[in-house]
Write an enzyme that holds these catalytic residues in place. Structure first.
Site, mmCIF file in Angstrom:
data_model
loop_
_atom_site.group_PDB
_atom_site.id
_atom_site.type_symbol
_atom_site.label_atom_id
_atom_site.label_comp_id
_atom_site.label_asym_id
_atom_site.label_seq_id
_atom_site.Cartn_x
_atom_site.Cartn_y
_atom_site.Cartn_z
ATOM 1 N N SER A 1 80.104 -16.245 61.862
ATOM 2 C CA SER A 1 81.523 -16.594 61.969
ATOM 3 C C SER A 1 82.368 -15.397 61.585
ATOM 4 C CB SER A 1 81.848 -17.763 61.033
ATOM 5 O OG SER A 1 83.244 -17.961 60.935
ATOM 6 N N TYR B 1 81.492 -22.206 53.038
ATOM 7 C CA TYR B 1 81.284 -21.747 54.414
ATOM 8 C C TYR B 1 81.314 -20.221 54.497
ATOM 9 C CZ TYR B 1 81.793 -21.473 59.499
ATOM 10 O OH TYR B 1 81.610 -21.175 60.839
#
Length: 261
Positions: free
Chosen positions: A151, A165
């Site tokens: 990401s 995350y």
């Protein structure tokens, strides 16, 4: 000069077996279809076996080759056994694409141990043991390719509760580099694809919120979020012979976000 056919073969995936973990999800389904379109035999591996089977039927109807596999990446013993059985059936496992991931949002000062473990176990721990299981099957067979979906938040913080995350994806990036370094001697390449927000169910609520979506797109030089097909194109390249000299890299599919921040 190399023949034109030699260049065309750089993107052929005929006779390759590609395992797409999380293959029935928003990103995984696009990658599964893209690999099948270029000739790969795609194994759609997912906990949601009904969705995996449905996607396999769609790929078959379009002229591709695919099969479904129920895979629980948090159960290392079950995962190893499932992959060993798969290779017994197919004879090979050339490519791994790991699209598995999750997110629990909460302020860092309130984040619970349970939610931290859930996110890190799936995004980082499972990614390693999945790669390890595949590598053990590839090493005696001459190598292969591993591609993990990371990401843009592996490199950039966010002004909301993304602590687990971002931490897990940052760890994933360094894991990719470490495995690429260790496994190069086995002819295994390991790379990552790091998108900005991609249009999937995981972030649907964010993208449907104008107060979140409009500032997000304003920061992206190309003026839009990532579409799953954008990631499929990169996955095809990293799975194909065209990328044989590429390893240990994180490709940011972010519309220019990391170039401008």
């Amino acid at each position: 000069m190399e023949s034109f056919e030699a260049y065309r073969c750089l993107y052929k995936l005929d006779d390759r077996v590609a395992l797409v973990a999380g293959g029935a999800g928003g990103i995984g389904s696009a990658i599964s279809a893209g690999l099948a379109a270029f000739g790969a035999h795609v194994v759609v591996a997912d906990l949601a076996s009904d969705r995996a089977s449905s996607l396999v039927q769609e790929i078959g109807a379009a002229g591709g080759q695919a099969q479904a596999l129920r895979l629980d990446s948090t159960n290392v013993a079950q995962m190893n056994q499932a992959l060993e059985t798969l290779v017994e059936d197919t004879g090979r496992l050339d490519v791994l694409i790991n699209c598995i991931g999750t997110h629990v949002e909460a302020p860092a000062e309130d984040y619970t141990e349970q939610d931290w473990d859930r996110v890190v176990d799936l995004n980082l721990k499972a990614a390693f043991f999945l790669s390890q299981a595949v590598a053990r099957l590839q090493i005696p067979r001459g190598g292969g390719k591993h591609i993990h979906i990371s990401s843009v938040r592996s490199q950039l913080g966010l002004k909301r509760g993304y602590i687990a995350y971002t931490s897990s994806k940052g760890g994933l990036n360094l894991m990719i580099k470490q495995l690429a370094t260790e496994w190069a001697k086995y002819n295994i390449t390991v790379n990552g694809i790091a998108p900005t927000f991609a249009r999937t169910d995981l972030v649907r609520a964010y993208l449907e919120d104008p107060d979140f979506y409009n500032p997000l797109v304003a920061r992206i030089p190309l003026g839009r979020v990532c579409e799953p097909k954008d990631l499929a194109g990169l996955a095809i390249y990293l799975a194909a012979p065209a990328s044989n000299f590429i390893t240990g890299q994180i490709v940011f599919a972010d519309g220019g976000v990391t170039a401008s921040q």
